[in-house]
Design a protein around this motif. Structure first.
Motif: not given
Length: 331
Positions: A174-200
């Motif tokens: 719905w929007t290209s302007r998404v930010t993940l807030l690593a509040h109490t759950r850190q994304p894994t290295a694999e997650d970070r790669e996926l998020l970077a690919a989606l420009d999150v």
């Protein structure tokens, strides 16, 4: 009417819950010429939302308006509706005749041949100051309910569990302007790669509060003094069944899992008919299926009502046949 008189009243069906599932069930049963009592405590799950979406023919309607129209339709077919304390079922017991005695918050009681439970669920939110006050407005969880309204705006996803990355991936639709807030759950290295690919983007640090400007969400503050701008904050609530009446009847409440993670609870019932483990009791809506949207909950109410009426017809047919055979045996 005094409480004793109310306790002596018997309905074919008492429907507990006045949301979409309960109203749809009550409407179907009233149209089937059943005596129906709808108990509505007046605490719908979507009360804080300004509009409902994805409900064909009613998209954009205020939730309270839909319920008011539904109550009027149900009442037009002769069903009785009680609200407030009189409409709050606090307990139900099996009666000696096989039916049920339902006790209400004002001390009254009514008898029912069958019960249809549609009490819904409670959204338990993460602990964060200001979150509850904005729930359903700009603190959200379902993109199919609210995604269009925040399209192309900055959206932040509060990571409190293993599904946060999936939420970010979904809201990216719905929007290209998404930010993940690593509040109490850190994304894994694999997650970070996926998020970077989606420009999150990923914002590090625990979220400490919300920033509101002109009555609208403007962003969140982070531990250490940082901040992230957003116009909507996506959270992952725990979906907890309102199962007090059901539990009092001894009906099992099950954990709801998603990808092996418990995300809430529900009342166990047959997905096709809503029949529970206790004869004479059916259930429908978010009480049994927490992830269903409004239209699906209403449909479940209709399916359960049809099953309830079929059961009543079967019983009436059996009693008529027994009476017929008894008369003929004496002839």
């Amino acid at each position: 009417m005094n409480n004793t008189a109310q306790a002596e009243r018997t309905f074919h069906v008492v429907v507990v819950g006045g949301g979409a599932a309960g109203l749809a069930g009550a409407l179907t049963l009233a149209r089937a010429r059943r005596s129906v009592l709808l108990l509505d405590s007046g605490s719908p799950r979507n009360a804080t939302a300004a509009h409902l979406h994805g409900y064909l023919g009613r998209d954009g309607t205020a939730p309270a308006e839909l319920l008011a129209v539904g109550r009027a339709e149900v009442a037009a077919y002769g069903a009785e509706i009680r609200s407030g304390a009189a409409g709050t079922a606090v307990a139900a017991d099996r009666a000696a005749d096989g039916g049920f005695l339902v006790r209400c918050g004002d001390g009254s009681a009514v008898r029912a041949g069958r019960l249809l439970l549609a009490t819904g669920l409670v959204d338990e939110l993460p602990e964060l100051p200001g979150l509850r006050e904005r729930w359903g407005r700009d603190v959200l969880h379902c993109p199919y309910c609210h995604g269009w309204e925040v399209r192309d705006r900055p959206v932040a996803v509060l990571a409190t569990g293993p599904h946060a990355v999936h939420q970010a991936q979904t809201w990216r639709n719905w929007t290209s302007r998404v930010t993940l807030l690593a509040h109490t759950r850190q994304p894994t290295a694999e997650d970070r790669e996926l998020l970077a690919a989606l420009d999150v983007a990923v914002a590090e640090g625990e979220v400490t509060g919300l920033t509101v400007d002109g009555g609208e969400l403007a962003g969140v503050t982070l531990a250490g003094g940082g901040s992230v701008a957003c116009r909507a904050l996506v959270v992952a609530p725990r979906f907890t069944a309102r199962a007090g009446v059901a539990a009092g009847l001894g009906l099992p409440v099950a954990a709801v899992e998603r990808d092996g993670v418990v995300v809430g609870s529900c009342l166990e019932a047959d997905p096709a008919t809503g029949a529970t483990a206790l004869r004479g009791v059916w259930a429908a809506g978010n009480l049994t299926s927490p992830l269903d949207q409004l239209a699906a909950a209403a449909a479940a109410g209709v399916r359960a009502a049809v099953a309830v009426n079929a059961d009543l017809i079967e019983e009436e047919t059996r009693l008529a046949l027994e009476a017929y055979r008894s008369r003929n045996s004496r002839a």
